[in-house]
Design an enzyme around this catalytic site. Sequence first.
Site, PDB file in Angstrom:
ATOM      1  N   ARG A  52       1.199  -0.962   0.286  1.00  0.00           N
ATOM      2  CA  ARG A  52       0.109   0.026   0.040  1.00  0.00           C
ATOM      3  C   ARG A  52       1.161   1.598   0.024  1.00  0.00           C
ATOM      4  O   ARG A  52       1.862   0.954   0.862  1.00  0.00           O
ATOM      5  CB  ARG A  52      -0.927  -0.328   1.096  1.00  0.00           C
ATOM      6  N   GLU A  60     -10.948   4.693  -6.309  1.00  0.00           N
ATOM      7  CA  GLU A  60     -11.312   3.039  -6.632  1.00  0.00           C
ATOM      8  C   GLU A  60     -11.960   2.993  -7.702  1.00  0.00           C
ATOM      9  O   GLU A  60     -12.009   3.953  -8.894  1.00  0.00           O
ATOM     10  CB  GLU A  60     -12.029   2.952  -5.584  1.00  0.00           C
ATOM     11  N   ARG A  96      -0.264  -5.649   4.443  1.00  0.00           N
ATOM     12  CA  ARG A  96       0.160  -5.171   3.488  1.00  0.00           C
ATOM     13  C   ARG A  96       1.109  -4.114   3.860  1.00  0.00           C
ATOM     14  O   ARG A  96       1.782  -3.449   5.200  1.00  0.00           O
ATOM     15  CB  ARG A  96      -0.641  -4.034   2.946  1.00  0.00           C
TER      16      ARG A  96
END
Length: 175
Positions: A52, A60, A96
């Site tokens: 990330r 998005e 992540r």
Amino acid sequence: MRLHNKLFLFFLILFFLGTSATAQADETVPFLHLIDGDSILVEYEGHSQAVRLIGVDAPEWGQEYGTQAKSFALKFCYGKNLRLEFDRTRRDRHGRLLAYVYSGTSMLNEELVRAGLALAERYEPNTRHQPRLEQAQDEAKRKRMGFWLRGGLEQTPAQWRKTHPRKGGNSPLRQ
């Protein structure tokens, strides 16, 4: 304190300083796949791993400019070995990696913001390059780049995620 104890303490401090510096060392990794405008998949320590991007929030999939942000990130990463620069926290609550992503001297996080395809967002405690990202955002606004051509997004990516929940709940790939 005896010399023996002082030497032991000295070497102990050096050891901990060395391991903490190693924990923050950059890593060079091959790009595997794009998840969305602000998340990528790389090969890290022998496994595919989601990364990330720190300090940015891109539109998005399905949101205005989401496709453009994803295309920009793919063009930046495709076929390359990327350098991951870590900040204070290396992983998020979803496991992540959190990183600033570089190809050569260009930082993907910054370039997305400069192109008007992501917002500069502060995510504590990872703020090492926040002034740089905010400066890129000011430049994108001034030059009317990407979504700044229309004055910004109708909804921030965070607002859009709240009004468009994914089936099965929130994705673990979101910050």
